[in-house]
Design a protein around this motif. Structure first.
Motif, mmCIF file in Angstrom:
data_model
loop_
_atom_site.group_PDB
_atom_site.id
_atom_site.type_symbol
_atom_site.label_atom_id
_atom_site.label_comp_id
_atom_site.label_asym_id
_atom_site.label_seq_id
_atom_site.Cartn_x
_atom_site.Cartn_y
_atom_site.Cartn_z
ATOM 1 N N ALA A 182 0.799 -1.221 -0.069
ATOM 2 C CA ALA A 182 0.034 -0.191 0.231
ATOM 3 C C ALA A 182 0.994 1.142 0.050
ATOM 4 O O ALA A 182 0.288 2.296 -0.377
ATOM 5 C CB ALA A 182 -0.811 0.161 1.358
ATOM 6 N N PHE A 183 2.030 1.238 0.575
ATOM 7 C CA PHE A 183 2.758 2.449 0.617
ATOM 8 C C PHE A 183 4.447 2.038 0.842
ATOM 9 O O PHE A 183 4.538 0.574 1.329
ATOM 10 C CB PHE A 183 2.488 3.211 1.572
ATOM 11 N N THR A 184 5.233 2.870 0.718
ATOM 12 C CA THR A 184 6.594 2.715 1.219
ATOM 13 C C THR A 184 6.890 3.768 2.256
ATOM 14 O O THR A 184 6.450 4.983 1.732
ATOM 15 C CB THR A 184 7.777 2.426 -0.071
#
Lengths: 261, 272
Positions: free
Chosen positions: A11-13
């Protein structure tokens, strides 16, 4: 194993980033006075006030409590978006959090000042400098025993060529590069940047606003030089200085480049 | 144990495939069992330069996806015994390559070959990163012009961070500089960067210098790697490069403009 990670499943980094940020240094805690001044500025340069994110620096205020909510409201009414508060006593920190703002520690205590402030060349800053030296000494001692080989207190030594596309940062102290910084590379430091080689890329010193930081290099070809947000592009640099050994420092809000040869 | 060497550059059109073909051929001529792999899936060129385009049946992607065995896809070179080519697919794109698949292919080749030469695609994206990921050494192909030097610099940064050796903290990849299309007379005129400037900026050891030569274009179009043309300056320069890759000390030539170039070329031929 960056290649093995299936990008679709994430979903994100988290990424470290350096963003330019406007700091609003408050010298008055009175929302009305802030409103007056903002109204004046707004009429002068309306383009600046486009929901610009600002950090409210309250270090210069000596007040245990602030009408932070009203100050923020005044800012928003003038299309400034307060995102965080810097400095101030504990109650200020608590109310910043309550308002959904971030809080940063005050600038002076968070890191040792660069060596240049120790030298204090007898100008108006020297009283300030003496104070900051005292502040910095305990933290130097605290860091030193745990410091990894090749690091200075809060700073960093990088050995080798910094190549195009690479970014080397010393977020808390000086950065020393023993090698060249190539075109397209970027070196950043909270303190000063020292390059024992050719500087062909970008060098940014004093990234948290330390105006006493400097840039030093053996061979100047830099794409960009910046000290505390004041910058010069390659185009703006006197061609006679190119290829020479120089120091870069901030003098009256102007970048001064002087030869060290 | 094979040594895996990636031929890479960042910038396109600097001579990666030509160099991969010439160096692989040179290694095979020196008796080393060598395979050269085309990683440029979708823009297959190596088979043309090697002159085996009419014999391609299966390719790297077929092997990775289990549609063919490695031995079915490997093409034996017609001119040199020890040389094999593993072509790329022209109808697929780089997403068809997987890290695990590439690893498996390289592991299998590892047992049978002395050298595995990976011909990288241009750019710094997935295809290029897969080509370099398992390498033990890299040959960075650079033309004497500023944009090529900067792109090579970028690739060197990736070699130091985005490879298996870097991620595992093993000995770093050996980095070699190969300068191609060098024209000493244009360097003297200031049209081209000179050798020393390039070496200073990239700060890695010089493996070879290939002069700008008509022989290279001719060789490409005929599908005969230029190493076979041992009368040509470029062919000799690639032979020197291969010798240095094998650890021999060979003095640099073709880097200075010489008025008596015909005469010195003749002596160069005699000495060989």
């Amino acid at each position: 194993m960056s290649l093995k990670v299936d990008r679709d499943s994430m979903a994100f980094t988290f990424k470290g980033g350096m963003l330019p940020m406007t700091v609003m240094e408050l010298t008055s805690a009175d929302p009305e006075r802030i409103r007056e001044q903002l109204a004046g500025k707004l009429s002068q340069s309306p383009a600046f006030f486009q929901h610009t994110p600002v950090v409210l620096n309250v270090e210069k205020l000596d007040e245990p409590h602030l009408a932070l909510e009203r100050i923020c409201a005044v800012c928003r009414a003038h299309k400034l978006l307060p995102v965080a508060v810097r400095g101030g006593p504990d109650p200020v920190k608590q109310s910043a959090w309550a308002l959904g703002l971030g809080w940063f520690p005050p600038q002076d205590a968070s890191r040792p000042r660069p060596l240049e402030s120790v030298a204090g060349d007898g100008d108006a800053d020297s009283a300030d400098s003496a104070e900051s030296v005292e502040l910095s000494e305990p933290s130097v001692e605290a860091v030193a025993p745990d410091a990894l080989p090749g690091t200075t207190a809060g700073g960093r030594i990088y050995r080798g060529t910094v190549r195009s596309g690479q970014q080397v940062t010393a977020p808390e102290g000086d950065l020393v590069v023993v090698g060249a910084v190539n075109a397209g590379a970027e070196v950043l430091a909270a303190g000063s940047v020292h390059v024992y080689g050719a500087l062909r890329g970008r060098a940014l010193a004093g990234i948290h606003g330390d105006a006493l930081a400097g840039i030093f290099c053996r061979e100047l070809h830099a794409e960009l030089l910046s000290v505390a947000g004041n910058y010069k592009r390659l185009e703006d640099i006197d061609p006679r200085l190119l290829g020479t050994t120089v120091q870069v420092r901030l003098i009256d809000d102007q970048l001064g480049i002087t030869s060290l040869a | 144990m094979a040594k895996i060497i990636v031929v890479t550059s960042g910038k396109g059109g600097v001579g990666k495939t030509t160099s991969a073909a010439a160096i692989a051929t040179g290694l095979a001529l020196r008796g080393k069992k060598t395979v050269v792999i085309d990683f440029d899936v979708g823009l297959r060129n190596l088979d043309l330069i090697m002159g085996c385009e009419r014999r391609v049946v299966y390719d790297l992607v077929n092997v990775i996806q289990g549609e063919a065995g490695l031995n079915q896809a490997l093409i034996r070179d017609k001119r040199v015994d020890n040389l094999h080519i593993l072509p790329a697919s022209q109808t697929r794109d780089k997403d068809a390559l997987t890290l695990e698949g590439v690893e498996k292919v390289l592991d299998t080749l590892n047992k049978d070959f002395d050298f595995i030469i990976c011909d990288s695609p241009a750019g710094i994206e997935r295809g290029a990163q897969l080509a370099m990921y398992f390498a033990d050494a890299a040959i960075v192909v650079t033309n004497p012009e500023v944009s090529s030097v900067r792109d090579s610099d970028r690739i060197l940064g990736l070699l130091a961070s985005k490879t298996r050796r870097a991620e595992r903290g093993e000995d770093p990849i050996q980095e070699h500089l190969l300068i191609t299309r060098y024209n000493p007379s244009r360097v003297d005129l200031g049209d081209m960067l000179n050798l020393e400037d390039i070496r200073e900026i990239l700060a890695i050891d010089l493996l070879g210098l290939i002069p700008e030569s008509e022989a290279v274009l001719r060789a490409s179009n005929q599908g005969v790697p230029v190493t076979h043309d041992d009368d040509s300056d470029a062919g000799q320069a690639y032979a020197d490069t291969v010798a240095r890759l094998l650890g021999e000390e060979v003095p640099l030539r073709f880097h200075e403009y010489q008025k008596k170039s015909l005469l010195s070329r003749m002596f160069g031929g005699v000495r060989r």
